[in-house]
Motif scaffolding. Structure first.
Motif, mmCIF file in Angstrom:
data_model
loop_
_atom_site.group_PDB
_atom_site.id
_atom_site.type_symbol
_atom_site.label_atom_id
_atom_site.label_comp_id
_atom_site.label_asym_id
_atom_site.label_seq_id
_atom_site.Cartn_x
_atom_site.Cartn_y
_atom_site.Cartn_z
ATOM 1 N N VAL A 90 48.667 47.419 32.834
ATOM 2 C CA VAL A 90 49.673 48.308 32.259
ATOM 3 C C VAL A 90 49.789 49.579 33.097
ATOM 4 N N GLU A 91 48.662 50.154 33.506
ATOM 5 C CA GLU A 91 48.693 51.318 34.400
ATOM 6 C C GLU A 91 49.451 50.984 35.677
ATOM 7 N N ALA A 92 49.128 49.851 36.258
ATOM 8 C CA ALA A 92 49.765 49.469 37.523
ATOM 9 C C ALA A 92 51.270 49.300 37.360
ATOM 10 N N MET A 93 51.676 48.576 36.321
ATOM 11 C CA MET A 93 53.094 48.279 36.128
ATOM 12 C C MET A 93 53.902 49.532 35.820
ATOM 13 N N THR A 94 53.320 50.473 35.075
ATOM 14 C CA THR A 94 54.077 51.645 34.651
ATOM 15 C C THR A 94 54.073 52.772 35.674
ATOM 16 N N MET A 95 53.084 52.801 36.569
ATOM 17 C CA MET A 95 52.951 53.922 37.490
ATOM 18 C C MET A 95 53.463 53.640 38.899
ATOM 19 N N ALA A 96 53.341 52.418 39.358
ATOM 20 C CA ALA A 96 53.489 52.130 40.791
ATOM 21 C C ALA A 96 54.933 52.133 41.266
ATOM 22 N N ASP A 97 55.132 52.680 42.473
ATOM 23 C CA ASP A 97 56.355 52.393 43.214
ATOM 24 C C ASP A 97 56.254 50.978 43.782
ATOM 25 N N ARG A 98 55.098 50.709 44.390
ATOM 26 C CA ARG A 98 54.748 49.351 44.818
ATOM 27 C C ARG A 98 53.277 49.135 44.506
ATOM 28 N N MET A 99 52.868 47.878 44.536
ATOM 29 C CA MET A 99 51.481 47.568 44.196
ATOM 30 C C MET A 99 51.008 46.350 44.973
ATOM 31 N N ALA A 100 49.683 46.226 45.084
ATOM 32 C CA ALA A 100 49.059 45.059 45.706
ATOM 33 C C ALA A 100 48.043 44.496 44.725
ATOM 34 N N ALA A 135 50.288 35.609 38.585
ATOM 35 C CA ALA A 135 51.070 35.358 37.371
ATOM 36 C C ALA A 135 50.222 35.522 36.124
ATOM 37 N N ALA A 136 48.969 35.061 36.176
ATOM 38 C CA ALA A 136 48.083 35.144 35.018
ATOM 39 C C ALA A 136 47.544 36.556 34.823
ATOM 40 N N PHE A 137 47.245 37.242 35.915
ATOM 41 C CA PHE A 137 46.655 38.579 35.805
ATOM 42 C C PHE A 137 47.656 39.581 35.246
ATOM 43 N N LEU A 138 48.934 39.427 35.621
ATOM 44 C CA LEU A 138 49.975 40.307 35.107
ATOM 45 C C LEU A 138 50.705 39.608 33.966
ATOM 46 N N SER A 139 49.970 39.329 32.909
ATOM 47 C CA SER A 139 50.574 38.633 31.779
ATOM 48 C C SER A 139 49.831 38.977 30.503
ATOM 49 N N SER A 140 50.512 39.651 29.602
ATOM 50 C CA SER A 140 49.960 39.946 28.284
ATOM 51 C C SER A 140 51.118 39.917 27.284
ATOM 52 N N LEU A 180 45.507 46.809 42.528
ATOM 53 C CA LEU A 180 45.183 46.221 41.228
ATOM 54 C C LEU A 180 44.356 44.962 41.409
ATOM 55 N N GLY A 181 43.398 44.766 40.512
ATOM 56 C CA GLY A 181 42.602 43.541 40.541
ATOM 57 C C GLY A 181 41.393 43.671 39.645
ATOM 58 N N PRO A 182 40.710 42.558 39.396
ATOM 59 C CA PRO A 182 39.518 42.597 38.542
ATOM 60 C C PRO A 182 38.354 43.285 39.240
ATOM 61 N N SER A 183 37.297 43.567 38.489
ATOM 62 C CA SER A 183 36.105 44.190 39.074
ATOM 63 C C SER A 183 35.560 43.322 40.204
ATOM 64 N N GLY A 184 35.164 43.978 41.303
ATOM 65 C CA GLY A 184 34.582 43.257 42.430
ATOM 66 C C GLY A 184 35.575 42.636 43.383
ATOM 67 N N CYS A 185 36.876 42.961 43.241
ATOM 68 C CA CYS A 185 37.879 42.327 44.108
ATOM 69 C C CYS A 185 38.039 43.045 45.443
ATOM 70 N N GLY A 186 37.455 44.242 45.596
ATOM 71 C CA GLY A 186 37.533 44.956 46.871
ATOM 72 C C GLY A 186 38.466 46.150 46.880
ATOM 73 N N PRO A 220 56.508 46.493 40.963
ATOM 74 C CA PRO A 220 56.061 45.867 39.717
ATOM 75 C C PRO A 220 57.013 44.776 39.222
ATOM 76 N N GLU A 221 58.327 45.036 39.328
ATOM 77 C CA GLU A 221 59.298 44.039 38.876
ATOM 78 C C GLU A 221 59.205 42.761 39.699
#
Length: 423
Positions: free
Chosen positions: A196-206, A232-237, A36-42, A219-220
């Protein structure tokens, strides 16, 4: 199935552009792992290096316990689905799904039965003899996923497969995709910019930023216990409140968070006090999610040291709640400006950075660097908080807000957590 290990992996493109820097990551066998990350993060670059479509500049990629840096893509036994399904337009859904089995020389009757079974699981069995051009975007993506899964790869790679679909269809398909890949037990790496995709789908995430790994966990873990301000800011809505404070250790009171016009206090018995005291007299960043602020009813006593207040400037009605934006006289922080790694041009030894070269080319005798304050302050509001349904809030209302202190997050000026991150 397979496990994936990236050991200090770098990717530098010609000209010195650094896309990925020193990524160390383990993806376990059978896991649905999200990048997970914004465009251009690799994140897509990492996926392509795993697939063998991009060369690794430095470090090692391990697949099932063996170094795979030089292994050709066809020998990695991976299947990949891109943002656009890229189906063969002259072949039906059946023909597209059959193609990998035809190439591998499978028995035609057995392959046909396998295609029908998988098409039924994907919900496209009724359109199996239609051409891609007659299908909706979601149907085409289902067919593309079927074509990738039909040959039972050891590793399934998905690069933002839902980003071109509408919101309702994305919700429907992410549930189906997660259920399907878990039912097959195939190790899956899924790339997305959608939290939202990342939080709802992942077993684990980076979570990645500027080619650097910022955090890894469930995700938790990452939501409740983020390692950096950016995470903290990216995973906040709605957006997390990031507030500047100066921390003071006060005998008899505890740790005082001085916001200038307002204050909070952390008692000495708080388990985080021993880590926070090392920042006595220093600036810290205080992260307060909107659901950590609760409006205090008129006449309700305000607990000492756990209350902030503000004047409502804007309101948003979300049906199940109101979202309030309030001025509180507290300096705020833009997460995009905190803890960024040095710009990529600094990683080309012996060569001047692009910014330095441009300055020399265009510098005039009257040239002046822009003043520091011109960097801009992008957040107009000081506090974002929720108001429960049934209320009738108005712009200009004054609210006292009780802060749930145990859920408050503390970061240093470098954007890293002050207190321990539990994983």
């Amino acid at each position: 199935m397979t496990d994936v290990v990236l050991d200090g992996v770098d990717k530098v493109y010609p000209g010195g552009q650094v896309a990925v820097r020193n990524v160390r990551l383990r993806i376990n066998e059978g896991e649905l792992f999200v990048l997970l990350g914004p465009s251009g993060c690799g994140k897509s670059t990492i996926l392509r290096m795993i697939a063998g479509l991009e060369e690794i500049t430095a470090g090692d990629l391990w697949l099932n316990g063996s170094v795979a840096n030089d292994l050709p893509p066809r020998e990695r036994n991976v299947a990949m689905v891109f943002q656009e399904g890229a189906l063969y337009p002259h072949r039906t859904v059946r023909g597209n799904m059959m193609f990998p089995l035809e190439v591998s020389g499978d028995d035609r009757a057995e392959a046909g039965a396998k295609v029908v079974e998988l098409a039924r699981a994907l919900g496209i069995n009724t359109m199996i003899d239609r051409l891609p051009g007659t299908l909706s975007g979601g149907q085409r993506q289902r067919a593309a996923i079927g074509r990738a899964l039909i040959r039972e790869p050891q590793l399934f790679l998905m690069d933002e497969p839902l980003s071109s679909l509408d919101a309702r269809l994305r919700t429907e398909l992410r549930i189906e995709i997660a259920g399907l890949v878990r039912s097959t037990g195939t190790t899956t790496v899924y790339v997305t910019h959608d939290q939202v995709e990342a939080m709802t789908m992942a077993d684990r995430m980076a979570v990645l930023r500027d080619g650097v790994l910022e955090d890894v966990g469930t995700p938790e873990q990452i939501y409740e216990d983020p390692a950096t301000v950016f995470v903290a800011a990216f995973l906040s809505s709605p957006p997390i409140n990031l507030l500047h404070a100066t921390l003071w250790a006060v005998e008899g009171e505890g740790l005082l968070l001085d916001f200038g016009s307002q204050r909070l206090s952390v008692p000495w018995h708080d388990p985080r006090a021993s880590a926070l005291i090392s920042h006595h007299g220093q600036s810290v960043i205080v992260g307060i999610r909107p659901d950590t602020l609760a409006p205090i009813a008129p006449g309700e006593p305000a607990p000492h040291g756990t209350v902030l207040s503000g004047l409502v400037r804007e309101l948003e009605f979300h049906g199940h709640e109101w979202l309030a934006y309030a001025e509180a006289g507290i300096p705020t922080v833009d997460a995009a400006d905190v803890g960024r790694p040095p710009p990529p041009e600094q990683y080309a030894p012996g060569r001047p950075g692009l910014r330095d070269r441009l300055r020399e080319m265009f510098r005039r005798p009257d040239y002046r660097e822009p003043p520091e304050e011109h960097a801009g302050h992008h957040r107009r509001t000081d506090l974002v908080f929720r108001i429960p349904p049934g209320s009738r809030p108005s712009r200009g209302d004054h609210y006292a807000l009780k802060v749930d202190l145990p859920r408050v997050l503390f970061f240093g000026a470098d954007g890293r957590r002050v207190t321990a991150v539990r994983r």
